[in-house]
Design a protein around this motif. Structure first.
Motif, PDB file in Angstrom:
ATOM      1  N   LEU A   1       1.312   4.032  -3.015  1.00  0.00           N
ATOM      2  CA  LEU A   1       1.012   5.411  -2.636  1.00  0.00           C
ATOM      3  C   LEU A   1       2.160   6.331  -3.031  1.00  0.00           C
ATOM      4  CD1 LEU A   1      -0.967   7.312  -1.219  1.00  0.00           C
ATOM      5  CD2 LEU A   1       0.223   6.838   0.934  1.00  0.00           C
TER       6      LEU A   1
ATOM      7  N   ALA B   1       0.825  -1.203   0.000  1.00  0.00           N
ATOM      8  CA  ALA B   1       0.000   0.000   0.000  1.00  0.00           C
ATOM      9  C   ALA B   1       0.866   1.263   0.000  1.00  0.00           C
ATOM     10  CB  ALA B   1      -0.934  -0.007   1.205  1.00  0.00           C
ATOM     11  N   ILE B   2       1.898   1.278   0.835  1.00  0.00           N
ATOM     12  CA  ILE B   2       2.782   2.440   0.892  1.00  0.00           C
ATOM     13  C   ILE B   2       3.534   2.613  -0.425  1.00  0.00           C
ATOM     14  CG2 ILE B   2       4.824   3.401   2.018  1.00  0.00           C
ATOM     15  CD1 ILE B   2       3.905   2.042   4.597  1.00  0.00           C
TER      16      ILE B   2
ATOM     17  N   TRP C   1       1.817   6.906  -6.749  1.00  0.00           N
ATOM     18  CA  TRP C   1       0.697   7.815  -7.001  1.00  0.00           C
ATOM     19  C   TRP C   1       1.091   9.258  -6.685  1.00  0.00           C
ATOM     20  CZ3 TRP C   1      -2.080  11.019  -3.705  1.00  0.00           C
ATOM     21  CH2 TRP C   1      -3.263  11.546  -4.202  1.00  0.00           C
ATOM     22  N   GLY C   2       1.778   9.452  -5.561  1.00  0.00           N
ATOM     23  CA  GLY C   2       2.185  10.794  -5.185  1.00  0.00           C
ATOM     24  C   GLY C   2       3.243  11.359  -6.109  1.00  0.00           C
TER      25      GLY C   2
END
Length: 275
Positions: A42, A38-39, A45-46
């Motif tokens: 993320l 998940a991290i 995505w960021g």
């Protein structure tokens, strides 16, 4: 008041939900894996959202190969590649300072973009394409990576995944290994998306410059014919056949009747090919 002479016997299995400790380990490892995945995504995505806000001037200027070429012929080829790339760049582009580097000693058919607005072209690439249109597709594709800020996206992703590895103790723990491998998979997935976006943007640039996109598939057809080793899930680029099909789908009906622009005669001779 009297006290017990010995500690009371605790009930069996208290604070021990499972008979097998391996089950507890699997549960904890699975939770850790999900958290790292998940991290990791993320971070990707960021990075894609932060990169456009990073000023182009802040990009580290990373280039490979010699800063100058050794012969007049190589200098002429370098200038030709530079000029063709400039011709493909839109006049209203925010990023206009692109430096093309000629790598005459590398036989592999390749071109790649690095941060700071650098494009590198190998001798093998010129051997692989048959027309200026095919060469222009590759140059436009690499320029598209720079225009879309893909080098910065990858840099931010790599920084993020490196931090995960450091926090989880990559050198000393299995958690760090999971972090590194998950980050690698994420980078590969984003890279495939970037390649597709760059292909799409390159076709737009070809249509704007030539009025059609015929010849855009030349390099990929060469790769399909000469490279039988397919990496499947782990390849950083979309499958070669997939890219050819996409480029074919982008052609207009009249493109099949348009003549391709040949490479200059002097370049064909420099490559030891008959014009």
């Amino acid at each position: 008041m009297s006290f017990p002479k010995e500690n009371p016997q605790l009930p069996e299995r208290i604070n021990n939900q499972h008979d097998n400790p391996f089950v507890d380990f699997v549960i904890m490892a699975g939770a850790l894996l999900l958290a790292v995945v998940a991290i990791s995504f993320l971070i990707g995505w960021g990075a894609t959202r932060i990169a456009p806000a990073v000023p182009f001037e802040w990009e580290p200027n990373l280039s490979f190969g010699p800063s100058d070429v050794s012969s007049e012929q190589d200098q002429r080829i370098a200038e030709y590649l530079q000029q063709l790339t400039r011709d493909l760049i839109p006049h209203d582009a925010d990023i206009s300072e692109i430096n093309v580097h000629w790598l005459p000693d590398i036989e592999a058919a390749n071109a790649f973009a690095t941060s700071g607005g650098n494009i590198h072209v190998t001798r093998g690439l010129l051997d692989a394409v048959k027309s200026e249109n095919g060469l222009a597709m590759v140059l436009a594709h690499e320029y598209a990576h720079i225009e879309l800020r893909h080098p910065v996206v990858l840099m931010l992703e790599q920084i993020g995944h490196t931090l995960i590895a450091l926090v989880t103790g990559f050198d000393n723990s299995s958690a760090g290994t999971i972090a590194q491998q998950t980050g690698f998979i994420s980078l590969m997935a984003f890279s495939r998306d970037m390649e597709r976006d760059a292909d799409e943007r390159a076709v737009t640039l070809l249509n704007a410059y030539y009025g059609h996109s015929r010849g855009s598939e030349e390099l990929f057809e060469h790769i399909l014919q000469t490279d039988t080793h397919q990496w499947g899930l782990w390849q950083s680029h979309p499958a070669t056949q997939e890219r050819i099909e996409f480029l074919e789908s982008q052609k207009k009906g009249e493109d099949t009747h348009v003549s391709l622009r040949p490479l200059p005669d002097w370049l064909e001779k420099a490559l030891n090919r008959e014009p």
